[in-house]
Each structure stands twice: as structure tokens, then as C-alpha cells.
Design an enzyme around this catalytic site. Structure first.
Site, PDB file in Angstrom:
ATOM      1  N   ARG A 133      11.690   6.818   4.694  1.00  0.00           N
ATOM      2  CA  ARG A 133      12.495   7.340   3.571  1.00  0.00           C
ATOM      3  C   ARG A 133      12.128   8.791   3.267  1.00  0.00           C
ATOM      4  O   ARG A 133      11.690   9.122   2.177  1.00  0.00           O
ATOM      5  CB  ARG A 133      12.325   6.477   2.319  1.00  0.00           C
ATOM      6  CG  ARG A 133      12.674   5.023   2.519  1.00  0.00           C
ATOM      7  CD  ARG A 133      12.594   4.238   1.226  1.00  0.00           C
ATOM      8  NE  ARG A 133      12.950   2.836   1.438  1.00  0.00           N
ATOM      9  CZ  ARG A 133      12.956   1.910   0.493  1.00  0.00           C
ATOM     10  NH1 ARG A 133      12.629   2.237  -0.757  1.00  0.00           N
ATOM     11  NH2 ARG A 133      13.277   0.669   0.768  1.00  0.00           N
ATOM     12  N   ASP A 185       7.238   3.814  -9.429  1.00  0.00           N
ATOM     13  CA  ASP A 185       7.495   5.075  -8.741  1.00  0.00           C
ATOM     14  C   ASP A 185       6.585   6.161  -9.309  1.00  0.00           C
ATOM     15  O   ASP A 185       6.148   6.079 -10.462  1.00  0.00           O
ATOM     16  CB  ASP A 185       8.951   5.524  -8.940  1.00  0.00           C
ATOM     17  CG  ASP A 185       9.954   4.552  -8.350  1.00  0.00           C
ATOM     18  OD1 ASP A 185       9.601   3.829  -7.403  1.00  0.00           O
ATOM     19  OD2 ASP A 185      11.094   4.512  -8.846  1.00  0.00           O
ATOM     20  N   ASP A 224      12.159   8.867  -6.134  1.00  0.00           N
ATOM     21  CA  ASP A 224      13.413   8.145  -5.930  1.00  0.00           C
ATOM     22  C   ASP A 224      14.495   8.715  -6.834  1.00  0.00           C
ATOM     23  O   ASP A 224      14.260   8.983  -8.021  1.00  0.00           O
ATOM     24  CB  ASP A 224      13.236   6.659  -6.235  1.00  0.00           C
ATOM     25  CG  ASP A 224      12.497   5.923  -5.123  1.00  0.00           C
ATOM     26  OD1 ASP A 224      12.131   6.563  -4.119  1.00  0.00           O
ATOM     27  OD2 ASP A 224      12.279   4.698  -5.273  1.00  0.00           O
ATOM     28  N   ASP A 258       5.787   1.745  -5.456  1.00  0.00           N
ATOM     29  CA  ASP A 258       7.159   1.685  -4.957  1.00  0.00           C
ATOM     30  C   ASP A 258       7.496   3.038  -4.320  1.00  0.00           C
ATOM     31  O   ASP A 258       6.949   3.385  -3.294  1.00  0.00           O
ATOM     32  CB  ASP A 258       8.115   1.305  -6.075  1.00  0.00           C
ATOM     33  CG  ASP A 258       9.487   0.896  -5.565  1.00  0.00           C
ATOM     34  OD1 ASP A 258       9.647   0.753  -4.341  1.00  0.00           O
ATOM     35  OD2 ASP A 258      10.401   0.715  -6.392  1.00  0.00           O
TER      36      ASP A 258
END
Length: 327
Positions: free
Chosen positions: A221, A142, A168, A164
Site C-alpha cells: 500500500r 492508524d 490512510d 493499521d
């Protein structure tokens, strides 16, 4: 556009219930609402010195030492100190693995020079962390991971090319504001809640404000939400979104308010992949060459006061203020 059974199995019912979507309690969302004292400054000001929304009151390293770093070893030592510290990043920090940031830290780029590459920052099991004005590129994981942490402000960063997630947030993290970031060249952009099976830890948590971000050609997302209720997606600019904008799943409750959607076929919907639908309410959004989205269910009231920009003005406001070098 990819269509999954979980996302669309309630599509017919959603049309019928859209008009019945409710926000419980009372919320001061109108343009006349006062800015809460904890926020400190008008949220429309790009250089705001403190977060609005759920992350209000986050102070980072304020009151502690200030150090300036330009290499990885100095950076890692500074962000892992136990005392409050403001870490000024002046140069490119090349990381080989996710690097933990300790509590009571402000990590901020100097001008446009602060860059994190190779891997990302791990805000794990801590509190009171600010990450601002940094360019994140090419993480092997991330760009920013937040887990089991509270009082976090992620502001005015440029995020791209993470293997990724871009930003997050998961595992019962709470009271977070994500503001004025530009994300681009990113597939899995912002995940909120990592697993359908983590409700025992996440329910009642994962309360996040996403405000004045520029989702610039990201695929999906933006965010994808599990369990958090309410989650506030306010005054963001969505441009050329590849798959979908916002997804509400697994008992989440998301208010999508006064955003600008451009060239976004699927701006928001219920359910995603194998995740069951959550609740989503939408109001005062602006659509240009975009779909109208899917709503349903009941979202809890937003518990803080705020002033929403007119959605039609959000594109120009966000393009002028989001990203690095704007604080």
C-alpha cells in the site's frame, strides 16, 4: 511474493496494452514546467513552506494563534479549538485513542522533539489541515486517518509501527498532498479509498499527490488506490519493499512518475486482492534490482504544473530531505 488472482488475471493483456497507456488532456510535467503560483515554492526544496499538487493552497492555522504543547491534555484541547491555530508539539504526546483535529489547524513538531505515540490523529469531516514534522510510533489504529476532508497537507513526518494504516485517506477526501514523509517498519502503509463498494461517495474524489516520500522497507500500500483519478505518485524513493509498491484498483487512475525503485520486485500493478484492476501509467522511473511493473488503461491528465526531478537523483534527494527535522 504473494500473487492474487485479481492482480494477475489481466497480466497477459497488460503487456499488449502497456504501450497504449494514455494520459488524457494536456499536462505540464516536463522539467521546464512552471511551478503554480498557489504552490509558492520550488517542490524540490525540502523546506518548502507550502504544498504542491492537489493540496496546494492548504494554509492550516495561518493567521491564527500559535500555542506550544507538551502533554496530551493540552494537545487535545489545542487541536480541537474552533479557531485557526498553529499547534507546536514539543515533547511526546501519548494518546489512548484516535484524536480528532479540527479545521484550520497546523500541527507541527518543534525540531525533532514532537512525537505522537499510542494512537493517532483523525482528520475527519474537516478542511484546511496541515500535519508536519512529527514522529508517529506505535499507534493502536492508524497513525493518520483522513476521511471526508479536503485541503490536507501531510509533510515531513516519520511514521512507523501503526497497528493499521500509516497514512490512510478515504471516504471522499480530496485535494490532499502527502510529501517528504519517511515510513518504515510498517505493513499496511498508505491506503487511498477504503472499500470497493464506496464508489458512489469516492468517484470524482480522492485526488492525492504523493511526492518526495521515502517508503523504507514498507510491505504494501505505497499507496493502494481505489477510485481516485488522477492520483500522482511523483519523485518518491521506494527501497526494499516487501510485497508491492503501488496498486491501482476499482476505476482508479494513477500516474507513477520519476520515482526511484530499489530492491522492489513488484513496483506497481493493476488490481489487488479481490479488487478489480484500475488504470496505471508509468513514465521516467528508475529501477535498481527491481521489476518493471504493470501498466494499463487510461489515466486523467494531471491538472497542475510541476517540475519533476530526474528519477536517478530521487534517492539522494529524498534521503536527504524526508522525515523530521528537515523543514
Amino acid at each position: 511474493m504473494r500473487r492474487t488472482s485479481a492482480r494477475y488475471k489481466l497480466a497477459g493483456a497488460a503487456t499488449a496494452v502497456a504501450a497504449a497507456v494514455a494520459l488524457t488532456g494536456t499536462t505540464a510535467w516536463s522539467s521546464g514546467a512552471a511551478e503554480p503560483a498557489a504552490a509558492g515554492q520550488d517542490p524540490t526544496t525540502a523546506a518548502a513552506a507550502a504544498p504542491i499538487g492537489f493540496g496546494a493552497g492548504t494554509t492550516g492555522g495561518a493567521g491564527g494563534a500559535t500555542v506550544e504543547v507538551s502533554n496530551a491534555s493540552a494537545f487535545i484541547a489545542a487541536v480541537q479549538r474552533t479557531d485557526p491555530v498553529t499547534v507546536r508539539v514539543n515533547g511526546t504526546i501519548s494518546l489512548s485513542s484516535m484524536t480528532k483535529v479540527a479545521s484550520n489547524k497546523t500541527v507541527v513538531g518543534v525540531g525533532t522533539a514532537g512525537r505522537i505515540t499510542g494512537s493517532g490523529l483523525n482528520v475527519s469531516g474537516v478542511s484546511n489541515v496541515i500535519i508536519r514534522n512529527l514522529t508517529f510510533t506505535g499507534s493502536n489504529d492508524d497513525a493518520i486517518n483522513v476521511q471526508e476532508s479536503t485541503k490536507v497537507w501531510i509533510d515531513h513526518n516519520d511514521v512507523s509501527g501503526a497497528y493499521d494504516g500509516g497514512i490512510d485517506i478515504k471516504r471522499a477526501s480530496d485535494y490532499v498532498t502527502v510529501s517528504w514523509n519517511r515510513t518504515h517498519h510498517q505493513n499496511k502503509n498508505m491506503l487511498l479509498g477504503h472499500s470497493d463498494s464506496n464508489g458512489s461517495q469516492d468517484s470524482g474524489k480522492l485526488r492525492v499527490t504523493y511526492v518526495h516520500n521515502w517508503f523504507d522497507g514498507t510491505t504494501q500500500r505505497n499507496p493502494r488506490v481505489r477510485f481516485g483519478n488522477p492520483v500522482h505518485v511523483l519523485n518518491n524513493y521506494f527501497s526494499n519493499i516487501g510485497d508491492y509498491g503501488v496498486a491501482s484498483t476499482e476505476n482508479a487512475g494513477v500516474l507513477v512518475e520519476a520515482n526511484y525503485f530499489e530492491n522492489t520486485e513488484d513496483p506497481f500493478h493493476l488490481g489487488e486482492g479481490d479488487s478489480d484492476p484500475g488504470a496505471l501509467a508509468a513514465k521516467n522511473n528508475h529501477f535498481v534490482n527491481s521489476g518493471t511493473g504493470q501498466t494499463g488503461g487510461t489515466v486523467k491528465a494531471i491538472p497542475y504544473g510541476y517540475t519533476a526531478d530526474s528519477a536517478s537523483s530521487v534517492k539522494s534527494i529524498v534521503m536527504a530531505g524526508a522525515g523530521v527535522g528537515k523543514i
